[in-house]
Design a protein around this motif. Structure first.
Motif: not given
Length: 262
Positions: A45-74
């Motif tokens: 959905x136009x956001x960038x998701x960081x994945x560990x072994x293909x699974x998206x990381x969750x924040x401590x608040x159990x939300x998807x750790x998604x970043x607004x730009x590719x550079x920030x995700x990297x």
């Protein structure tokens, strides 16, 4: 993932260790071990998701750790990929800022802005020494240009006082800074500016960095004029130097993060 980060943060606070540890080891926090092999970035959905072994990381608040730009995700990806054995949040400042933005700042935009503006009311740059002349000259050298920039770029004209007696800054100056701050009302940029403000003691320096008037090193040097002067006179304490290095890592991370959002 939520439990892993919460456990790591609790370990930092409590310094918990297992039974049978020595007194020396008891002061060391215990961190979770690296459990993944590959760190990647995907899009959703136009956001960038960081994945560990293909699974998206969750924040401590159990939300998807998604970043607004590719550079920030990297930037986040690189922190997770750099882990060799232990997942230590203290060594992952960009991830911490991202978590804070998603779990906290996103629902408290106005409150975070108001906190930054409160710093402007007692901004570091406005309180000057009267002696010794060497310190006075250093403050003028590093602080006047930032105040001049605030006046020229934001029409925020702050008052300067000698000593530590509190003065009320002109309402027009505070309002002008607040107006500029509204341009950064997304959670990630605002989280970065809050970190830059709290670590420097100056909302003016933080906005000067955000607006690309100053780089991280220049702003950091300006924020530590008094401290560096004292070190030049009396020497540096080892533990204080270690704490400062940790703060610099967080400051530089906030700088790199906000640059990555453009």
């Amino acid at each position: 993932m939520r439990e892993i980060l919460e456990d790591a943060e609790a370990a930092i606070d409590a310094g918990k260790v297992g039974p049978g540890k020595s007194n020396r080891d008891r002061d060391k926090p215990v961190f979770p071990k690296r459990f993944y092999e590959k760190v990647g970035v995907s899009t959703y959905n136009n956001e960038y998701i960081v994945e560990l072994d293909g699974k998206g990381i969750r924040t401590p608040g159990a939300q998807r750790l998604s970043l607004p730009t590719e550079v920030s995700a990297h930037l986040v990806r690189d922190e997770w990929d750099a882990i060799e054995t232990e997942i230590n949040p203290l060594k992952m400042p960009i991830t911490r800022i991202a978590n804070t933005a998603i779990d906290g700042v996103a629902t408290q935009i106005q409150a975070v802005m108001e906190d930054i503006i409160r710093y402007a009311g007692t901004d570091l740059l406005c309180y000057r020494a009267d002696t010794p002349e060497g310190l006075v000259a250093k403050q003028r050298e590093y602080w006047d240009s930032a105040l001049d920039w605030a006046g020229e770029s934001m029409q925020a004209h702050f008052e300067i006082v000698t000593g530590i007696m509190h003065i009320s800054q002109p309402k027009l100056a505070i309002d002008a800074l607040g107006t500029k701050l509204k341009a950064y009302n997304d959670p990630f940029r605002l989280a970065c500016i809050h970190v830059l403000t709290t670590l420097s003691g100056s909302a003016i320096l933080a906005l000067a960095v955000a607006e690309k008037h100053m780089d991280a090193h220049s702003a950091w040097t300006a924020a530590h004029v008094d401290e560096d002067w004292n070190i030049s006179q009396w020497g540096e304490d080892y533990e204080a130097a270690q704490r400062r290095q940790q703060r610099w890592g967080d400051f530089e991370a906030a700088y790199n993060f906000i640059q990555s959002l453009d």
